[in-house]
Design an enzyme around this catalytic site. Structure first.
Site, PDB file in Angstrom:
ATOM      1  N   GLU A  47      10.527  32.159 -11.878  1.00  0.00           N
ATOM      2  CA  GLU A  47      10.190  31.142 -10.853  1.00  0.00           C
ATOM      3  C   GLU A  47       8.920  30.407 -11.296  1.00  0.00           C
ATOM      4  O   GLU A  47       7.999  31.017 -11.852  1.00  0.00           O
ATOM      5  CB  GLU A  47       9.913  31.881  -9.533  1.00  0.00           C
ATOM      6  CG  GLU A  47       9.425  31.002  -8.392  1.00  0.00           C
ATOM      7  CD  GLU A  47       8.895  31.840  -7.212  1.00  0.00           C
ATOM      8  OE1 GLU A  47       8.322  32.930  -7.428  1.00  0.00           O
ATOM      9  OE2 GLU A  47       9.049  31.384  -6.068  1.00  0.00           O
ATOM     10  N   ASN A 107      10.978  24.420  -4.283  1.00  0.00           N
ATOM     11  CA  ASN A 107      10.830  25.448  -5.309  1.00  0.00           C
ATOM     12  C   ASN A 107      12.225  25.603  -5.921  1.00  0.00           C
ATOM     13  O   ASN A 107      13.146  26.109  -5.265  1.00  0.00           O
ATOM     14  CB  ASN A 107      10.339  26.736  -4.642  1.00  0.00           C
ATOM     15  CG  ASN A 107       9.944  27.801  -5.636  1.00  0.00           C
ATOM     16  OD1 ASN A 107      10.413  27.805  -6.771  1.00  0.00           O
ATOM     17  ND2 ASN A 107       9.115  28.729  -5.201  1.00  0.00           N
ATOM     18  N   LYS A 124      15.045  26.825  -3.355  1.00  0.00           N
ATOM     19  CA  LYS A 124      14.765  28.086  -2.653  1.00  0.00           C
ATOM     20  C   LYS A 124      14.990  27.953  -1.143  1.00  0.00           C
ATOM     21  O   LYS A 124      14.512  27.002  -0.504  1.00  0.00           O
ATOM     22  CB  LYS A 124      13.321  28.496  -2.954  1.00  0.00           C
ATOM     23  CG  LYS A 124      12.919  29.882  -2.505  1.00  0.00           C
ATOM     24  CD  LYS A 124      11.536  30.206  -3.067  1.00  0.00           C
ATOM     25  CE  LYS A 124      11.026  31.571  -2.689  1.00  0.00           C
ATOM     26  NZ  LYS A 124       9.707  31.852  -3.322  1.00  0.00           N
ATOM     27  N   ASN A 194       7.722  35.558  -8.695  1.00  0.00           N
ATOM     28  CA  ASN A 194       6.262  35.767  -8.821  1.00  0.00           C
ATOM     29  C   ASN A 194       5.892  36.647  -7.635  1.00  0.00           C
ATOM     30  O   ASN A 194       5.890  36.178  -6.492  1.00  0.00           O
ATOM     31  CB  ASN A 194       5.484  34.461  -8.663  1.00  0.00           C
ATOM     32  CG  ASN A 194       5.514  33.554  -9.872  1.00  0.00           C
ATOM     33  OD1 ASN A 194       4.570  33.483 -10.650  1.00  0.00           O
ATOM     34  ND2 ASN A 194       6.613  32.829 -10.020  1.00  0.00           N
TER      35      ASN A 194
HETATM   36  N1  CDT Z   1       7.211  33.848  -4.811  1.00  0.00           N
HETATM   37  C1  CDT Z   1       7.591  34.660  -3.813  1.00  0.00           C
HETATM   38  O1  CDT Z   1       8.524  34.384  -3.098  1.00  0.00           O
HETATM   39  N2  CDT Z   1       6.882  35.789  -3.662  1.00  0.00           N
HETATM   40  C2  CDT Z   1       7.051  36.678  -2.560  1.00  0.00           C
HETATM   41  C3  CDT Z   1       5.738  37.289  -2.226  1.00  0.00           C
HETATM   42  C4  CDT Z   1       5.738  38.031  -0.971  1.00  0.00           C
HETATM   43  S1  CDT Z   1       5.173  37.314   0.426  1.00  0.00           S
HETATM   44  C5  CDT Z   1       3.682  36.631   0.240  1.00  0.00           C
HETATM   45  C6  CDT Z   1       8.071  37.789  -2.844  1.00  0.00           C
HETATM   46  O2  CDT Z   1       8.927  38.015  -1.989  1.00  0.00           O
HETATM   47  O3  CDT Z   1       7.996  38.459  -3.880  1.00  0.00           O
END
Ligand code: CDT
Length: 307
Positions: A47, A107, A124, A194
């Site tokens: 991502e 995204n 997304k 991420n």
């Molecule tokens: N990039 C992304 O969606 N990261 C979220 C972080 C958790 S919530 C702040 C994930 O689900 O991994």
């Protein structure tokens, strides 16, 4: 019968704020070449693979962040990826921030075939984090400020000899993501992520990040009889430690390959798409066993209702 797709999960180490696109594309090209040399048909990148994870900062005027987004794909700086894919005859999947001509911010992830042509674009659906500046946090996760959730939903596309689906990061935590694609006969789901190790709203979850990452992708694969390829941008990026543990999961739910580092690292697996049938035609024979007539609340309501 067997239908083999050799897939590479091309994990990236951190991309710092000062790293320019050209230096990142050079890293992607190196992984693409490694994948081609290993016989891969398809390389999956994370991502937001072209930049640092910029939603960790807040700007008052969102247009100050425009430089993090792509307004064209390919662009002059990303064109070498498409050209190298065509030259090596290897496809790729790439996540990036998209700014549309009419000002929408998504995204986004694209799937590119072995001729360098774009097969599909996915935006997304589940956008995590917060929409406003939260000054008490050690870092922001303002994805809900920087991206709008896509209403286009989850697609499945015929490519690489099978039925390919895409999702992005937080989507992988929601069973609905897999099931919508499962109902379209998906055989391989490609997912960049991420994931900061530190979950600010509830730090007790920090130690479980790796467990939860595997849990959701293994169960999603098994319950829908599909391969899942999950690919991290990992390591300490601008002081924020992010999960690695990129993995390729079989339709049985078993992990067949997993990264060992939090750096740029390629793992590969020879994936037989016909293995999906072992689950799709037995325990998870949807047509025979599902009961949509009692699943109404799943699409009929968003939050919890108490009688
Ligand atoms: N990039 C992304 O969606 N990261 C979220 C972080 C958790 S919530 C702040 C994930 O689900 O991994």
């Amino acid at each position: 019968m067997s239908r083999i797709v050799t897939v590479g999960a091309a994990q990236l180490g951190p991309i710092q704020r000062g790293d320019d696109r050209a230096s990142v594309v050079a890293r992607l090209l190196e992984l693409l070449r490694q994948g081609a040399a290993a016989g891969c048909d398809l390389i999956v990148f994370p991502e937001l693979a072209l930049t640092t994870f910029f939603p960790r900062w807040f700007v008052e005027d969102i247009t100050e962040a425009d430089h993090w987004y792509e307004t064209a794909m390919p662009s002059p700086v990303t064109a070498p990826l498409f050209e190298e894919a065509r030259r090596l005859s290897v496809g790729f999947c790439l996540g990036y921030a998209e700014l549309t001509p009419d000002g929408h911010r998504f995204n986004t992830q694209i799937l590119v075939d072995k001729s360098g042509g774009t097969v599909a674009k996915y935006r997304k659906v589940h956008i995590p984090g917060h929409e406003h500046h939260e000054p008490d946090r050690p870092f922001q996760h303002a994805e809900r400020y920087y991206f709008e959730p896509s209403d286009e939903g989850f697609g499945v596309w015929q490519a690489f000899g099978g039925r390919m689906g895409m999702m992005i990061c937080n989507d992988r935590r929601w069973p609905e993501s897999y099931r919508v694609m499962g109902l379209k006969g998906v055989e391989m789901i490609l997912c960049g992520y991420n994931t900061p190790i530190h979950y600010v709203p509830d730090p007790s979850q920090d130690i479980l990040q790796g467990f939860h990452n595997a849990l959701v992708m293994q169960s999603g694969a098994y319950q829908n009889g599909t391969w899942v390829v999950g690919v991290a941008k990992a390591g300490v990026e601008e002081g924020v430690d992010s999960l690695g543990q990129s993995m390729i999961v079989a339709p049985s739910g078993q992990i067949v390959a997993q990264t060992l580092s939090t750096d740029d690292e390629l793992i590969t697996a020879r994936c037989d798409l016909d293995w999906c049938r072992r689950y799709k035609e037995t325990l998870f024979d949807f047509g025979r066993y599902r009961r949509p007539e009692v699943y109404g609340p799943i699409t009929g309501q968003r939050g919890v209702t108490l009688d």
